[in-house]
Design a protein around this motif. Structure first.
Motif, PDB file in Angstrom:
ATOM      1  N   VAL A 257       0.875  -1.171   0.000  1.00 57.75           N
ATOM      2  CA  VAL A 257       0.000   0.000   0.000  1.00 57.75           C
ATOM      3  C   VAL A 257       0.911   1.219   0.000  1.00 57.75           C
ATOM      4  N   SER A 258       0.728   2.112  -0.977  1.00 57.48           N
ATOM      5  CA  SER A 258       1.589   3.281  -1.135  1.00 57.48           C
ATOM      6  C   SER A 258       0.937   4.521  -0.545  1.00 57.48           C
ATOM      7  N   PHE A 259       1.760   5.354   0.056  1.00 58.26           N
ATOM      8  CA  PHE A 259       1.335   6.651   0.569  1.00 58.26           C
ATOM      9  C   PHE A 259       2.190   7.717  -0.104  1.00 58.26           C
ATOM     10  N   SER A 260       2.026   8.973   0.304  1.00 52.88           N
ATOM     11  CA  SER A 260       2.722  10.060  -0.374  1.00 52.88           C
ATOM     12  C   SER A 260       4.234   9.957  -0.240  1.00 52.88           C
ATOM     13  N   ASP A 261       4.714   9.539   0.937  1.00 57.48           N
ATOM     14  CA  ASP A 261       6.162   9.502   1.149  1.00 57.48           C
ATOM     15  C   ASP A 261       6.667   8.178   1.706  1.00 57.48           C
ATOM     16  N   SER A 262       5.819   7.151   1.706  1.00 60.26           N
ATOM     17  CA  SER A 262       6.247   5.847   2.223  1.00 60.26           C
ATOM     18  C   SER A 262       5.303   4.776   1.698  1.00 60.26           C
ATOM     19  N   SER A 263       5.526   3.544   2.100  1.00 61.84           N
ATOM     20  CA  SER A 263       4.648   2.442   1.728  1.00 61.84           C
ATOM     21  C   SER A 263       4.731   1.382   2.813  1.00 61.84           C
ATOM     22  N   LEU A 264       3.729   0.525   2.852  1.00 60.49           N
ATOM     23  CA  LEU A 264       3.774  -0.608   3.769  1.00 60.49           C
ATOM     24  C   LEU A 264       3.627  -1.888   2.965  1.00 60.49           C
ATOM     25  N   GLN A 265       4.182  -2.974   3.471  1.00 58.87           N
ATOM     26  CA  GLN A 265       4.089  -4.279   2.829  1.00 58.87           C
ATOM     27  C   GLN A 265       3.472  -5.278   3.813  1.00 58.87           C
ATOM     28  N   TYR A 266       2.731  -6.227   3.264  1.00 60.62           N
ATOM     29  CA  TYR A 266       2.016  -7.193   4.101  1.00 60.62           C
ATOM     30  C   TYR A 266       1.696  -8.422   3.268  1.00 60.62           C
ATOM     31  N   CYS A 267       1.321  -9.491   3.950  1.00 56.84           N
ATOM     32  CA  CYS A 267       0.890 -10.723   3.278  1.00 56.84           C
ATOM     33  C   CYS A 267      -0.614 -10.874   3.457  1.00 56.84           C
ATOM     34  N   PRO A 268      -1.406 -10.862   2.385  1.00 64.34           N
ATOM     35  CA  PRO A 268      -2.852 -10.992   2.531  1.00 64.34           C
ATOM     36  C   PRO A 268      -3.271 -12.283   3.233  1.00 64.34           C
ATOM     37  N   HIS A 269      -2.642 -13.404   2.875  1.00 62.67           N
ATOM     38  CA  HIS A 269      -3.042 -14.678   3.472  1.00 62.67           C
ATOM     39  C   HIS A 269      -2.772 -14.691   4.973  1.00 62.67           C
ATOM     40  N   CYS A 270      -1.618 -14.200   5.386  1.00 61.18           N
ATOM     41  CA  CYS A 270      -1.244 -14.249   6.800  1.00 61.18           C
ATOM     42  C   CYS A 270      -1.925 -13.177   7.638  1.00 61.18           C
ATOM     43  N   GLN A 271      -2.242 -12.029   7.016  1.00 58.26           N
ATOM     44  CA  GLN A 271      -2.623 -10.878   7.829  1.00 58.26           C
ATOM     45  C   GLN A 271      -4.031 -10.332   7.601  1.00 58.26           C
ATOM     46  N   THR A 272      -4.604 -10.546   6.444  1.00 60.09           N
ATOM     47  CA  THR A 272      -5.902  -9.904   6.160  1.00 60.09           C
ATOM     48  C   THR A 272      -6.948 -10.890   5.657  1.00 60.09           C
ATOM     49  N   GLY A 274      -6.758 -13.057   3.367  1.00 56.29           N
ATOM     50  CA  GLY A 274      -6.704 -13.216   1.924  1.00 56.29           C
ATOM     51  C   GLY A 274      -7.181 -12.004   1.144  1.00 56.29           C
ATOM     52  N   LYS A 275      -7.650 -10.959   1.827  1.00 56.77           N
ATOM     53  CA  LYS A 275      -8.192  -9.785   1.152  1.00 56.77           C
ATOM     54  C   LYS A 275      -7.130  -8.716   0.985  1.00 56.77           C
ATOM     55  N   PRO A 276      -6.861  -8.272  -0.254  1.00 58.21           N
ATOM     56  CA  PRO A 276      -5.906  -7.166  -0.448  1.00 58.21           C
ATOM     57  C   PRO A 276      -6.448  -5.875   0.142  1.00 58.21           C
ATOM     58  N   LEU A 277      -5.565  -5.097   0.724  1.00 60.05           N
ATOM     59  CA  LEU A 277      -5.953  -3.807   1.279  1.00 60.05           C
ATOM     60  C   LEU A 277      -6.084  -2.778   0.170  1.00 60.05           C
ATOM     61  N   ALA A 278      -6.999  -1.841   0.346  1.00 60.90           N
ATOM     62  CA  ALA A 278      -7.205  -0.797  -0.655  1.00 60.90           C
ATOM     63  C   ALA A 278      -5.974   0.094  -0.723  1.00 60.90           C
ATOM     64  N   ASP A 279      -5.530   0.363  -1.951  1.00 62.11           N
ATOM     65  CA  ASP A 279      -4.403   1.262  -2.184  1.00 62.11           C
ATOM     66  C   ASP A 279      -4.923   2.394  -3.056  1.00 62.11           C
ATOM     67  N   ARG A 280      -5.399   3.460  -2.413  1.00 63.53           N
ATOM     68  CA  ARG A 280      -6.061   4.544  -3.147  1.00 63.53           C
ATOM     69  C   ARG A 280      -5.118   5.214  -4.132  1.00 63.53           C
ATOM     70  N   ARG A 281      -3.848   5.286  -3.785  1.00 67.13           N
ATOM     71  CA  ARG A 281      -2.892   5.937  -4.680  1.00 67.13           C
ATOM     72  C   ARG A 281      -2.791   5.165  -5.993  1.00 67.13           C
ATOM     73  N   MET A 282      -2.658   3.840  -5.904  1.00 68.24           N
ATOM     74  CA  MET A 282      -2.572   3.036  -7.120  1.00 68.24           C
ATOM     75  C   MET A 282      -3.885   3.044  -7.875  1.00 68.24           C
ATOM     76  N   SER A 283      -4.994   3.069  -7.143  1.00 69.01           N
ATOM     77  CA  SER A 283      -6.305   3.089  -7.806  1.00 69.01           C
ATOM     78  C   SER A 283      -6.464   4.338  -8.655  1.00 69.01           C
ATOM     79  N   ARG A 284      -5.989   5.492  -8.154  1.00 67.94           N
ATOM     80  CA  ARG A 284      -6.097   6.729  -8.928  1.00 67.94           C
ATOM     81  C   ARG A 284      -5.235   6.646 -10.188  1.00 67.94           C
ATOM     82  N   LEU A 285      -4.067   6.012 -10.071  1.00 64.61           N
ATOM     83  CA  LEU A 285      -3.180   5.917 -11.228  1.00 64.61           C
ATOM     84  C   LEU A 285      -3.782   5.040 -12.327  1.00 64.61           C
ATOM     85  N   LEU A 286      -4.598   4.076 -11.935  1.00 64.83           N
ATOM     86  CA  LEU A 286      -5.169   3.134 -12.909  1.00 64.83           C
ATOM     87  C   LEU A 286      -6.401   3.684 -13.609  1.00 64.83           C
TER      88      LEU A 286
END
Length: 287
Positions: A257-272, A274-286
């Motif tokens: 998940v990207s932010f203005s000046d940083s990003s976080l990394q995670y494993c969907p299977h282990c942590q959420t 299986g659901k990917p977290l929303a990445d609004r920055r990437m969504s706007r780019l697409l």
């Protein structure tokens, strides 16, 4: 950015080489690096170091009268010099400050900072608590006094994402973007969980992951040469900085998940689940 494990390794490295040695010269090369003017940094010259301490991500080089407090920020680093280096020249290079030791053994270190954003900070103070960033620090997470009960109390009532709480230096000292990712992965917890919503069991699991992850990282950092600390930090990570690679626990793809000046990394299977977290920055780019 160096975090608690790397700064603790630097503290031990410097303590072996500085304590009992006197300062021959201190030369700020970059105008931006020195954040204090009284006492002047040259007041350290002729004084002997008595201790090297760590305060969260800050290093404190102490004499009987003064402390040189260093925050390496995102792109700063310390380079030990056994032999006299070439003369320092002010300019646009990475060199920010040079400290040389007195005596026939010589030695000393350079503080360097890459990139155009100059955030490396050095303070010459009578007490490290005079540095605002040190004064506001929360408890040290590896101290014996940092119990499960203390940790639970810090989380209670905080309606903020647990990722941000772990990174907040006024809550817990020394944890940054990288190790908060690693701690949450070890706890199998979403970075978007609200701290105040965690159950007592989840708090206990997170506490164990925090202490275990940091202790392992400190032990690893102590075994690595100072020159290799930055590279070795990344090599030991399971999710941080490993976007697109398989999770070493389950094999799922590590997401970001990207932010203005940083990003976080995670494993969907282990942590959420299986659901990917929303990445609004990437969504706007697409769009």
């Amino acid at each position: 950015m160096p975090e608690l494990p790397e700064v603790e390794a630097l503290r031990g490295f410097l303590a072996e080489r500085l304590v009992g040695r006197s300062v021959a010269s201190v030369l700020p090369v970059a105008v931006s690096v020195l954040k204090t003017y009284d006492p002047p940094v040259t007041a350290l010259e002729g004084q002997a170091f008595t201790a090297v301490t760590r305060h969260g991500k800050f290093l404190g080089l102490r004499t009987d009268e003064l402390s040189l407090v260093i925050h390496l920020a995102r792109a700063g680093w310390l380079r030990w010099q056994e032999e006299p280096p070439a003369p320092a020249r002010p300019g646009r290079g990475p060199l920010a400050l040079r400290l040389r030791l007195a005596g026939p053994e010589g030695g000393g270190f350079d503080l360097t900072e890459a990139g155009t954003q100059k955030r490396l900070a050095v303070y010459c103070v009578r007490d490290p608590a005079e540095v605002p960033g040190v004064a506001r620090l929360g408890p040290e997470p590896l101290d014996d006094a940092f119990t499960l009960e203390v940790f639970a109390g810090l989380l209670r009532g905080r309606r903020h994402r647990v990722k941000g709480v772990l990174r907040d230096q006024s809550v817990i000292a020394g944890i940054g973007n990288a190790y908060s990712d690693e701690i949450l992965h070890a706890a199998r917890m979403s970075p978007y969980r609200l701290a105040d919503d965690l159950t007592a069991h989840e708090v206990e699991v997170l506490y164990g992951a925090l202490r275990g992850t940091l202790r392992t990282a400190v032990e690893h950092a102590r075994e690595v040469g100072v020159g290799e600390l930055k590279a070795e930090k990344r090599s030991g990570m399971r999710v941080h900085g490993r976007t697109g690679q398989p999770c070493p626990v389950c094999g799922d793809m590590v997401r970001e998940v990207s932010f203005s000046d940083s990003s976080l990394q995670y494993c969907p299977h282990c942590q959420t689940g299986g659901k990917p977290l929303a990445d609004r920055r990437m969504s706007r780019l697409l769009k």
